[in-house]
Scaffold this motif. Structure first.
Motif, PDB file in Angstrom:
ATOM      1  N   GLU A 127      20.461 -44.067   8.554  1.00 26.15           N
ATOM      2  CA  GLU A 127      19.426 -43.193   7.969  1.00 26.15           C
ATOM      3  C   GLU A 127      19.866 -41.746   7.952  1.00 26.15           C
ATOM      4  O   GLU A 127      19.699 -41.038   6.975  1.00 26.15           O
ATOM      5  N   ASN A 128      20.406 -41.324   9.085  1.00 26.10           N
ATOM      6  CA  ASN A 128      20.841 -39.939   9.201  1.00 26.10           C
ATOM      7  C   ASN A 128      21.999 -39.656   8.249  1.00 26.10           C
ATOM      8  O   ASN A 128      22.060 -38.605   7.624  1.00 26.10           O
ATOM      9  N   TYR A 129      22.895 -40.627   8.124  1.00 26.49           N
ATOM     10  CA  TYR A 129      24.048 -40.432   7.241  1.00 26.49           C
ATOM     11  C   TYR A 129      23.588 -40.271   5.782  1.00 26.49           C
ATOM     12  O   TYR A 129      24.212 -39.573   4.990  1.00 26.49           O
ATOM     13  N   TYR A 177      18.497 -34.118   3.539  1.00 27.21           N
ATOM     14  CA  TYR A 177      17.501 -33.105   3.882  1.00 27.21           C
ATOM     15  C   TYR A 177      17.963 -32.247   5.066  1.00 27.21           C
ATOM     16  O   TYR A 177      17.779 -31.039   5.081  1.00 27.21           O
ATOM     17  N   HIS A 178      18.592 -32.877   6.074  1.00 26.03           N
ATOM     18  CA  HIS A 178      18.901 -32.141   7.306  1.00 26.03           C
ATOM     19  C   HIS A 178      20.116 -31.228   7.177  1.00 26.03           C
ATOM     20  O   HIS A 178      20.420 -30.473   8.099  1.00 26.03           O
ATOM     21  N   VAL A 179      20.784 -31.273   6.035  1.00 32.81           N
ATOM     22  CA  VAL A 179      22.046 -30.534   5.913  1.00 32.81           C
ATOM     23  C   VAL A 179      21.844 -29.036   6.165  1.00 32.81           C
ATOM     24  O   VAL A 179      22.613 -28.405   6.888  1.00 32.81           O
ATOM     25  N   VAL A 233      21.294 -28.666  10.100  1.00 35.64           N
ATOM     26  CA  VAL A 233      22.262 -29.185  11.079  1.00 35.64           C
ATOM     27  C   VAL A 233      23.717 -28.860  10.702  1.00 35.64           C
ATOM     28  O   VAL A 233      24.567 -28.692  11.565  1.00 35.64           O
ATOM     29  N   HIS A 234      23.985 -28.786   9.401  1.00 38.22           N
ATOM     30  CA  HIS A 234      25.370 -28.569   8.953  1.00 38.22           C
ATOM     31  C   HIS A 234      25.441 -27.317   8.059  1.00 38.22           C
ATOM     32  O   HIS A 234      25.626 -27.421   6.838  1.00 38.22           O
ATOM     33  N   PRO A 235      25.297 -26.143   8.640  1.00 36.15           N
ATOM     34  CA  PRO A 235      25.248 -24.922   7.806  1.00 36.15           C
ATOM     35  C   PRO A 235      26.486 -24.737   6.933  1.00 36.15           C
ATOM     36  O   PRO A 235      26.376 -24.266   5.798  1.00 36.15           O
ATOM     37  N   GLU A 286      28.050 -33.046  15.117  1.00 34.94           N
ATOM     38  CA  GLU A 286      26.722 -32.428  14.934  1.00 34.94           C
ATOM     39  C   GLU A 286      25.651 -33.505  14.782  1.00 34.94           C
ATOM     40  O   GLU A 286      24.530 -33.381  15.274  1.00 34.94           O
ATOM     41  N   ASP A 287      26.001 -34.588  14.099  1.00 34.04           N
ATOM     42  CA  ASP A 287      25.025 -35.663  13.886  1.00 34.04           C
ATOM     43  C   ASP A 287      24.781 -36.484  15.148  1.00 34.04           C
ATOM     44  O   ASP A 287      23.713 -37.079  15.307  1.00 34.04           O
ATOM     45  N   GLU A 288      25.758 -36.528  16.036  1.00 29.71           N
ATOM     46  CA  GLU A 288      25.620 -37.358  17.235  1.00 29.71           C
ATOM     47  C   GLU A 288      24.400 -36.947  18.058  1.00 29.71           C
ATOM     48  O   GLU A 288      23.583 -37.781  18.466  1.00 29.71           O
TER      49      GLU A 288
HETATM   50 FE   LIG Z   1      24.502 -35.073   9.172  1.00 32.45          FE
END
Ligand SMILES: [Fe+2]
Ligand code: FES
Length: 407
Positions: free
Chosen positions: A220-222, A226-228, A231-233, A356-358
């Protein structure tokens, strides 16, 4: 424990995919509720997935290029089942259950090369890499051997698993009753129509990343663009706002894509100058964009003009997942030393992104222990994919829709 009938669906792991749960997954995204917490925290639901979801569909096994030469053998697991890949003499890739048909000894424990036959260490029965029986020493009594000449080679062949290879990727259907692979993969083929995936070669870079969370949360996260921004500037800056799309479904699979500033596979702005060969003849509208596909249930590919990342999500326990990532480049760029710097850079950027996703995935797992959480409140633009994915999980466990036997 696996219950045989949906009559029991109000109890135990079945309650997780009950009619009510399915009805809530059918609502518009903003009103929909995702799967209940138990789908992520209950070991018995994990068992249910292992017994019903993975065997019924086409699960990703491994890259075919991990067994490049005839005689190569590689033991792996698919949904917790020990299997092995073998490159037979006719160059086909075969997949077998990793067990000797005689008394059930594990047949392969290590990667092997140059094998014409596999010999079981227990009583030395031997098999060709096409699965046929080669010989059984002393089978009829002392010195009374059985060989290929005096037996039917099919008599005690290895237990083969139905498999298909698409580009470099081997898929297996464990229960042998899924519909045709061509139909399963057709929506994926359509989405990548403008790309020439045949030009990509696997590099030696392989990433293995462990998540302390349920495999579905990692998937799901992969898939969640939306979270980019939060979480991943670095990746956020590289993505163009004009073409940053939410997930769209295609059969049981789903897709999205974005275009990036600059002209490369870069996942950070610094990489805008990555000098790697592109797919020849790529259409203009794809020259600065990435297309992503989740091939349900456990495989993902990011396709850029110059690179592909292929991802396997391996469920290990209800709260533990291993993510394997393989990197592909156009032709010789996969191995040539002149591109080693670029490959190393892409690898390290992905390592950073996954790290970062972990932490986020761990929080998702922890959050699922809160009883107040009832499947979530969805963002209508972004969470279409989350809901579509949950729905496919529910249908697969229930063995309905596209996951009914033979469909
Ligand atoms: Fe991510
Ligand atoms: S168990 Fe393999 S030869 Fe007997």
């Amino acid at each position: 424990m696996i219950l045989g009938s949906l009559d029991h669906q109000e109890t135990g792991p079945w309650a997780t995919v009950s009619d009510d749960v399915l009805a809530r997954l059918d609502l518009d995204t903003a009103q929909a509720r995702g799967l209940p917490n138990a789908a992520f925290t209950d070991p018995s639901f994990h068992e249910l997935e292992r017994a019903r979801l993975f065997p019924r569909t086409w699960a990703f096994a491994a890259p075919a290029s991990l067994v490049p030469e005839p005689g190569d053998v590689l033991p792996i697991t698919v949904a917790g089942r020990p299997v092995f890949l073998a490159r037979a003499r006719d160059h086909s890739v075969r997949v077998f259950h990793n067990v000797c048909p005689h008394r059930g000894a594990r047949l392969v424990t290590d990667e092997l090369h140059g094998k014409a036959v596999l010999t079981c260490p227990y009583h030395a029965w031997s098999y060709g890499l096409d699965g046929t029986l080669h010989g059984r020493p002393h089978y009829h009594g002392p010195k009374m051997h059985q060989t290929r000449c005096n037996s039917s080679p099919e008599e005690a062949r290895l237990f083969e698993i139905r498999s298909e290879t698409w580009h470099d990727w081997v898929f297996v259907n464990l229960d042998g009753r899924a519909g045709a692979f061509e139909e399963f993969i057709a929506p994926v083929v359509r989405e990548f129509d403008g790309h020439d995936l045949s030009v990509f070669r696997r590099s030696e870079d392989a990433m293995r990343f462990e998540f302390q969370s349920n495999w579905k949360l990692v998937v799901e996260n992969y898939c969640d663009f939306y979270h980019v921004f939060a979480v991943h500037p670095e990746l956020d800056v590289a993505m163009s706002d004009e073409v940053r799309r939410a997930m769209w479904p295609g059969g049981c699979h789903m897709f999205n894509g974005y275009s990036f500033e600059g002209a490369s596979s870069g996942i950070s702005v610094e990489q805008a100058d990555l000098d790697l060969p592109k797919q020849p003849g790529l259409r203009d509208d794809l020259a600065n964009s990435m297309v992503f596909g989740l091939v349900f249930p456990n495989f993902a590919i990011n396709v850029y003009p110059e690179s592909v990342q292929a991802v396997l999500f391996e469920p290990v326990a209800h709260d533990r997942t291993i993510m394997h990532m393989w990197f592909y480049y156009v032709g010789d760029a996969a191995r040539a030393s002149q591109f080693s710097k670029q490959r190393a850079r892409l690898y390290s950027d992905w390592a950073g992104l996954n790290a970062e996703d972990e932490g986020i995935c761990r929080r998702l797992q922890e959050g699922r222990t809160c009883e107040a959480y009832d499947g979530g409140r969805m963002a209508p633009y972004w969470d279409k994919g989350t809901i579509h994915y949950h729905r496919q999980i529910a249908l697969a466990v229930r063995q309905e829709g596209a996951f009914a036997a033979g469909s």
